[in-house]
Design a protein around this motif. Structure first.
Motif, PDB file in Angstrom:
ATOM      1  N   ILE A  20      -0.401  -0.086   8.812  1.00  0.00           N
ATOM      2  CA  ILE A  20      -0.076  -0.391   7.416  1.00  0.00           C
ATOM      3  C   ILE A  20       1.140   0.435   7.013  1.00  0.00           C
ATOM      4  O   ILE A  20       1.127   1.668   7.123  1.00  0.00           O
ATOM      5  CB  ILE A  20      -1.250  -0.060   6.487  1.00  0.00           C
ATOM      6  CG1 ILE A  20      -2.532  -0.756   6.946  1.00  0.00           C
ATOM      7  CG2 ILE A  20      -0.921  -0.460   5.056  1.00  0.00           C
ATOM      8  CD1 ILE A  20      -3.773  -0.298   6.200  1.00  0.00           C
ATOM      9  N   LEU A  21       2.189  -0.232   6.562  1.00  0.00           N
ATOM     10  CA  LEU A  21       3.394   0.449   6.105  1.00  0.00           C
ATOM     11  C   LEU A  21       3.443   0.425   4.579  1.00  0.00           C
ATOM     12  O   LEU A  21       3.119  -0.575   3.951  1.00  0.00           O
ATOM     13  CB  LEU A  21       4.652  -0.236   6.633  1.00  0.00           C
ATOM     14  CG  LEU A  21       4.861  -0.330   8.139  1.00  0.00           C
ATOM     15  CD1 LEU A  21       6.271  -0.854   8.413  1.00  0.00           C
ATOM     16  CD2 LEU A  21       4.650   1.005   8.820  1.00  0.00           C
ATOM     17  N   ASP A  22       3.897   1.518   3.978  1.00  0.00           N
ATOM     18  CA  ASP A  22       4.146   1.526   2.535  1.00  0.00           C
ATOM     19  C   ASP A  22       5.256   2.524   2.263  1.00  0.00           C
ATOM     20  O   ASP A  22       5.422   3.514   2.995  1.00  0.00           O
ATOM     21  CB  ASP A  22       2.885   1.897   1.760  1.00  0.00           C
ATOM     22  CG  ASP A  22       2.873   1.263   0.362  1.00  0.00           C
ATOM     23  OD1 ASP A  22       3.927   0.742  -0.065  1.00  0.00           O
ATOM     24  OD2 ASP A  22       1.815   1.289  -0.288  1.00  0.00           O
ATOM     25  N   ASP A  23       6.025   2.257   1.195  1.00  0.00           N
ATOM     26  CA  ASP A  23       7.108   3.188   0.892  1.00  0.00           C
ATOM     27  C   ASP A  23       6.588   4.420   0.167  1.00  0.00           C
ATOM     28  O   ASP A  23       7.033   5.534   0.435  1.00  0.00           O
ATOM     29  CB  ASP A  23       8.235   2.503   0.100  1.00  0.00           C
ATOM     30  CG  ASP A  23       7.786   1.937  -1.244  1.00  0.00           C
ATOM     31  OD1 ASP A  23       6.567   1.767  -1.451  1.00  0.00           O
ATOM     32  OD2 ASP A  23       8.663   1.657  -2.080  1.00  0.00           O
ATOM     33  N   GLN A  77      18.136   4.764   5.233  1.00  0.00           N
ATOM     34  CA  GLN A  77      17.035   3.858   5.555  1.00  0.00           C
ATOM     35  C   GLN A  77      16.182   4.443   6.683  1.00  0.00           C
ATOM     36  O   GLN A  77      16.699   4.820   7.735  1.00  0.00           O
ATOM     37  CB  GLN A  77      17.584   2.491   5.946  1.00  0.00           C
ATOM     38  CG  GLN A  77      18.330   1.806   4.811  1.00  0.00           C
ATOM     39  CD  GLN A  77      18.678   0.377   5.120  1.00  0.00           C
ATOM     40  OE1 GLN A  77      17.862  -0.367   5.653  1.00  0.00           O
ATOM     41  NE2 GLN A  77      19.892  -0.017   4.778  1.00  0.00           N
ATOM     42  N   SER A  78      14.890   4.505   6.427  1.00  0.00           N
ATOM     43  CA  SER A  78      13.966   5.080   7.407  1.00  0.00           C
ATOM     44  C   SER A  78      13.454   4.055   8.404  1.00  0.00           C
ATOM     45  O   SER A  78      12.784   4.426   9.377  1.00  0.00           O
ATOM     46  CB  SER A  78      12.774   5.714   6.673  1.00  0.00           C
ATOM     47  OG  SER A  78      12.073   4.720   5.940  1.00  0.00           O
ATOM     48  N   SER A 130       7.299  -6.188  -0.110  1.00  0.00           N
ATOM     49  CA  SER A 130       7.615  -5.393   1.081  1.00  0.00           C
ATOM     50  C   SER A 130       8.010  -6.249   2.272  1.00  0.00           C
ATOM     51  O   SER A 130       8.385  -5.711   3.320  1.00  0.00           O
ATOM     52  CB  SER A 130       6.398  -4.539   1.465  1.00  0.00           C
ATOM     53  OG  SER A 130       5.361  -5.360   1.994  1.00  0.00           O
ATOM     54  N   GLN A 131       7.933  -7.563   2.159  1.00  0.00           N
ATOM     55  CA  GLN A 131       8.058  -8.425   3.330  1.00  0.00           C
ATOM     56  C   GLN A 131       9.369  -8.217   4.089  1.00  0.00           C
ATOM     57  O   GLN A 131       9.367  -8.113   5.318  1.00  0.00           O
ATOM     58  CB  GLN A 131       7.908  -9.903   2.947  1.00  0.00           C
ATOM     59  CG  GLN A 131       8.020 -10.827   4.158  1.00  0.00           C
ATOM     60  CD  GLN A 131       7.489 -12.223   3.884  1.00  0.00           C
ATOM     61  OE1 GLN A 131       6.822 -12.458   2.886  1.00  0.00           O
ATOM     62  NE2 GLN A 131       7.770 -13.151   4.770  1.00  0.00           N
ATOM     63  N   GLN A 132      10.481  -8.161   3.375  1.00  0.00           N
ATOM     64  CA  GLN A 132      11.769  -8.047   4.058  1.00  0.00           C
ATOM     65  C   GLN A 132      11.857  -6.744   4.839  1.00  0.00           C
ATOM     66  O   GLN A 132      12.296  -6.726   5.991  1.00  0.00           O
ATOM     67  CB  GLN A 132      12.905  -8.143   3.039  1.00  0.00           C
ATOM     68  CG  GLN A 132      14.285  -8.131   3.683  1.00  0.00           C
ATOM     69  CD  GLN A 132      15.394  -8.368   2.674  1.00  0.00           C
ATOM     70  OE1 GLN A 132      15.144  -8.667   1.511  1.00  0.00           O
ATOM     71  NE2 GLN A 132      16.632  -8.226   3.109  1.00  0.00           N
ATOM     72  N   TRP A 133      11.416  -5.646   4.224  1.00  0.00           N
ATOM     73  CA  TRP A 133      11.463  -4.347   4.890  1.00  0.00           C
ATOM     74  C   TRP A 133      10.514  -4.309   6.087  1.00  0.00           C
ATOM     75  O   TRP A 133      10.885  -3.858   7.180  1.00  0.00           O
ATOM     76  CB  TRP A 133      11.109  -3.255   3.874  1.00  0.00           C
ATOM     77  CG  TRP A 133      10.877  -1.909   4.482  1.00  0.00           C
ATOM     78  CD1 TRP A 133      11.773  -1.173   5.195  1.00  0.00           C
ATOM     79  CD2 TRP A 133       9.673  -1.133   4.443  1.00  0.00           C
ATOM     80  NE1 TRP A 133      11.197   0.015   5.590  1.00  0.00           N
ATOM     81  CE2 TRP A 133       9.928   0.064   5.139  1.00  0.00           C
ATOM     82  CE3 TRP A 133       8.423  -1.332   3.863  1.00  0.00           C
ATOM     83  CZ2 TRP A 133       8.954   1.062   5.284  1.00  0.00           C
ATOM     84  CZ3 TRP A 133       7.470  -0.339   4.006  1.00  0.00           C
ATOM     85  CH2 TRP A 133       7.729   0.839   4.711  1.00  0.00           C
ATOM     86  N   VAL A 134       9.290  -4.791   5.902  1.00  0.00           N
ATOM     87  CA  VAL A 134       8.306  -4.783   6.988  1.00  0.00           C
ATOM     88  C   VAL A 134       8.762  -5.672   8.137  1.00  0.00           C
ATOM     89  O   VAL A 134       8.615  -5.319   9.317  1.00  0.00           O
ATOM     90  CB  VAL A 134       6.928  -5.220   6.453  1.00  0.00           C
ATOM     91  CG1 VAL A 134       5.948  -5.452   7.596  1.00  0.00           C
ATOM     92  CG2 VAL A 134       6.377  -4.176   5.488  1.00  0.00           C
TER      93      VAL A 134
END
Length: 318
Positions: free
Chosen positions: A216-219, A146-147, A171-175
């Motif tokens: 802004i985060l994205d995988d 996990q990053s 993405s909510q949980q990760w963000v």
């Protein structure tokens, strides 16, 4: 016995970092492409009894798939005790259900292809939106790095006034986890996709967005359309130019330059895929999990392998 990292082209920097952490040696995988498109793999003849780690990105998987299989098989023929795969970017995870009649569900098919060649797998944040875990895909030990902690550390250092934005509801949980680790607020964008390069994004009304720096985060950034639309909407809302942070820098067809041209202040990525934007190294968690895998401390995945996923039909991410 000293582990050996077999390094596919382009992965030298990450291999050097990991070798230092593992006390391993490195050797290049010599790939020769014949005029007819066939591949010749040549390896060092120094692996009898050794743990062998094959390190590659799978950003462009089709030309790499057969050489990867040839490399694993040849390593075993040359005496490797066990052969593991470190693929920080794992391809074919997005097509995890049948989005239209007759389509191949490639996530489990590609997993089966890999597990035929390797004793274990380590990857970073695979695209598991509809499949709950790697254990549902693989019949070999498969570890997900996990990053989020690394990204949160980078944001805390480099963008202390960040307001973190997720690209969509999935993405909510990760963000939220990255925001919690960084001690910063977060929001989630609303996204509607109508094709590979057609995306509509809406930005929530938030006072915090006008007071801090949007991050802004994205995988995965492939076409870059999601980020470009988000940047445009943020500009219309009067925010500061956003920083874009991406785990996997796929960046097809000039997407990186287009994201910058749209108004991003910076584009930052992990080194799961080699790219000039790499600023967050995955070497430490990848190496730590290689040690775990090589020691046999990772059990075989439990549960059924997802050969025929029965999951809700939604639009695949790009």
């Amino acid at each position: 016995m000293t582990p050996l990292i077999l390094v596919f082209p382009g992965m030298d920097a990450l291999a050097t970092e990991m070798a230092g952490l593992l006390g391993a040696e490195t050797a290049a995988v010599d790939l020769h492409r014949f005029p007819d498109g066939e591949s010749l793999v040549t390896l060092p003849d120094t692996m009898t009894g050794r743990n062998v780690i094959i390190l590659t990105t799978l950003r462009d998987p089709d030309p790499l798939a057969l050489p990867l299989r040839f490399t694993a098989a040849t390593a075993r023929e040359l005496g490797a005790a066990r052969v593991g795969l470190v693929a920080p970017y794992l391809a074919y995870m997005r097509q995890d259900t049948r989005f239209a009649p007759g389509q191949a569900v490639t996530a489990p098919l590609f997993a089966r292809y890999l597990e035929d060649s390797f004793d274990w797998l380590v990857t970073a944040d695979p695209h598991l939106h509809r499949i709950p875990s790697l254990g549902r895909l693989f019949g070999i030990p498969a570890i997900r790095v996990q990053s989020a902690p690394l990204i949160a550390d980078w944001i805390s250092r480099e963008v202390p006034d960040a307001v973190i934005l997720g690209p969509d509801s999935e993405s909510q949980q990760w963000v939220a986890e990255v925001a919690r680790m960084a001690g910063r607020p977060f929001e989630v964008l609303s996204k509607v996709r109508s094709g590979d390069r057609n995306v509509q994004v809406s930005v929530p009304e938030s006072e915090a967005l006008t007071q801090g720096t949007p991050v802004i985060l994205d995988d995965i950034a492939s076409s870059g359309r999601t980020m470009i639309r988000a940047i445009e909407r943020l500009a219309a809302a009067g925010t500061r130019p956003p920083v874009c942070v991406v785990i996997h820098a796929v960046f097809a067809a000039g997407a990186h330059d287009e994201i910058l041209a749209a108004g991003a202040a910076r584009v930052i990525t992990t080194n799961s895929i080699p790219h000039p934007s790499n600023a967050i190294s995955l070497a430490e968690p990848l190496a730590a999990n290689c040690i775990q895998a090589m020691s046999g401390m990772v059990g075989k995945p439990t549960g059924q392998t997802s050969r025929s996923p029965n999951m809700p039909t939604t639009e695949p991410e790009t």
